[in-house]
Design a protein around this motif. Structure first.
Motif, short mmCIF file in Angstrom:
data_model
loop_
_atom_site.label_atom_id
_atom_site.label_comp_id
_atom_site.label_asym_id
_atom_site.label_seq_id
_atom_site.Cartn_x
_atom_site.Cartn_y
_atom_site.Cartn_z
N GLU A 72 0.84 -1.23 -0.06
CA GLU A 72 0.08 0.08 0.03
C GLU A 72 0.89 1.30 -0.08
N ALA A 73 2.02 1.10 0.23
CA ALA A 73 2.98 2.30 0.32
C ALA A 73 2.83 3.27 -1.02
N ASP A 74 3.17 4.39 -1.32
CA ASP A 74 3.53 5.09 -2.35
C ASP A 74 4.57 4.68 -3.03
N PRO A 75 4.28 4.41 -4.42
CA PRO A 75 5.63 3.77 -5.24
C PRO A 75 6.51 4.53 -5.46
N GLU A 76 6.14 6.07 -5.81
CA GLU A 76 7.00 7.08 -6.09
C GLU A 76 8.09 7.16 -5.06
N THR A 77 7.45 7.33 -3.74
CA THR A 77 8.28 7.64 -2.62
C THR A 77 9.17 6.56 -2.24
N LEU A 78 8.45 5.43 -2.30
CA LEU A 78 9.34 4.31 -2.24
C LEU A 78 10.64 4.13 -3.05
N ARG A 79 10.39 4.26 -4.45
CA ARG A 79 11.36 4.53 -5.26
C ARG A 79 12.61 5.50 -5.03
N ALA A 80 12.02 6.80 -4.55
CA ALA A 80 12.89 7.90 -4.26
C ALA A 80 13.70 7.50 -3.24
N ARG A 81 13.12 6.88 -2.12
CA ARG A 81 13.87 6.59 -0.94
C ARG A 81 14.71 5.37 -0.90
N TYR A 82 14.35 4.14 -1.63
CA TYR A 82 14.90 3.16 -1.68
C TYR A 82 15.62 2.61 -2.98
N GLY A 83 15.07 2.94 -3.77
CA GLY A 83 15.58 2.73 -5.36
C GLY A 83 14.79 1.72 -6.01
#
Length: 414
Positions: A198-209
């Protein structure tokens, strides 16, 4: 749909196949030189022995209750191949992920749970290895299902993106997350696989790659990793060992490095590859208080890419001579083959031609060693004297016989 078939405590299970007296006993298999626990039976885990724990840190009371064995990788590798051969009879495509895990293609299987039960039953009957089966629309979900299966009596579980088991699954146990990321995710309130979905995918990609972003997509049921039936071409091949005891002479050190180089070249030719460079490193014991430390490392390009053990050995021994220093006690060494390419690609050299006999000579050596056992035919610089173990030989005080790979150690039935 993917299935993941995983051998339960694989090394311990292999030992139990040939020694039934170990069933029900707390078994621990130790790493090279009998250092750390790398496989534990359920009974061993119940006594509190941790994965990777140095055996000397286990209390004497617990050690007295353990059945401690040295790792027999030749035996484990052979039994792994037998398990894989069973799976290839059952499924159209198989990816050997590790020595004890294989992904299989279940896309066209009508009853996947029944297929999982059949695979589990046949592997147990034909090899004696107990397994668990995880099934899912992606590799990550199949891996998650496999972990769930280990805590069920039937040993087969299917995990779908919308299932409650996936939603409640701890995020630190999700394939590809790891302890470091789990800590960061937990601080952000992402504690389960469901939270990660459920996490925001864009935020996840920006913070974790991109890696964690792909894990999220796989948990959502989107395939990001296909089945790989053939091993991807390696960029390098490394053979490295810690010594059973420290060595100080250049002769002993050179023999160890030569032995590792021979093994690396065998792996190279088995994959139809050739190397463009050789890398050698030496280590003293960093854990020995008060000892002088020395950790040299050097690499050298070959004149032309080669899989000829003789050419690799000449470079490796030259590197050892250039790095060796008297007065140090060496505990570990390694050889790496670099700049790998396919064996049918040859770059000519203006001043140095390739030996036309090389390929035939190496083929004869490999054939002899496959038939009569590794080391039956070798070069003098790496050869061991009959009846003698080199000073640097690994410490394996509780090594089981090579039940399936040596004629003189076959199991005898009376």
């Amino acid at each position: 749909m993917f299935g993941l078939i995983d051998g339960n405590a694989f090394y311990c299970s292999v030992e139990r196949v040939f020694n039934p007296a170990l069933h029900g006993e707390p078994v621990a298999v130790l790493s090279s030189n009998d250092g750390c626990a790398i496989a534990r039976s359920a009974e061993c885990k119940a006594l509190g022995v941790k994965m990777g724990q140095p055996i000397h840190e286990v209390s004497p009371e617990v050690r007295r209750r353990l059945k401690i064995l040295s790792a027999n990788f030749a035996l484990y590798g052979d039994m792994s191949g037998r398990v894989v051969s069973v799976l290839r009879d059952l499924f159209p495509s198989v990816e050997v992920y590790s020595i004890d895990e294989s992904f299989v293609d279940m896309t066209r299987v009508p009853d996947r749970l029944e297929a999982g039960r059949e695979a589990r039953s046949r592997v147990l009957q034909w090899t004696g290895i107990p397994t668990c089966v995880g099934i899912g629309p992606t590799k990550t979900l199949a891996k998650l299902a496999n972990k769930l299966a280990k805590s069920t009596p039937q040993g087969v579980v299917q995990a779908l993106p919308e299932s409650s088991e996936v939603a409640a699954f701890p995020v630190e146990d999700v394939w590809g997350v790891g302890r470091k990321w789990a800590s960061r995710l937990g601080a952000e309130g992402i504690l389960t696989a469901g939270d990660l979905v459920e996490a925001d995918p864009e935020t996840l990609r920006a913070r974790y790659g991109v890696v964690l972003a792909r894990t999220q997509r796989e948990l959502q049921g989107v395939v990001c990793a296909e089945l790989e039936e053939t091993e991807p071409q390696r960029k390098q091949i490394v053979v490295s060992r810690s010594f059973g005891r420290e060595v100080a002479s250049q002769e002993d050190l050179a023999q160890a490095v030569a032995t590792f180089a021979v093994r690396a070249c065998e792996k190279l030719r088995a994959r139809s590859l050739q190397a463009g460079g050789v890398w050698v490193w030496l280590h003293t014991n960093p854990f020995k208080t008060g000892a002088k430390q020395y950790h040299p490392s050097k690499a050298m390009q070959l004149i032309h890419p080669s899989s000829d053990t003789r050419e690799v050995l000449a470079v490796a021994r030259s590197l050892v001579r250039s790095m060796y220093r008297q007065g140090y006690a060496y505990k570990k060494a390694g050889v790496g083959l670099l700049d790998l390419s396919h064996g049918d690609v040859h770059q000519a050299d203006l001043f140095s031609g390739m030996d036309p006999r090389s390929a035939k000579l190496m083929a004869v050596m490999d054939q002899a060693n496959r038939r009569f056992g590794r080391g039956s035919m070798s070069l003098a610089s790496a050869a061991r004297r009959p009846g003698q173990s080199p000073k640097w030989a690994m410490r394996q005080e509780s090594l089981s016989p090579a039940y399936t790979t040596r004629w003189d150690q076959l199991l005898k039935v009376r």
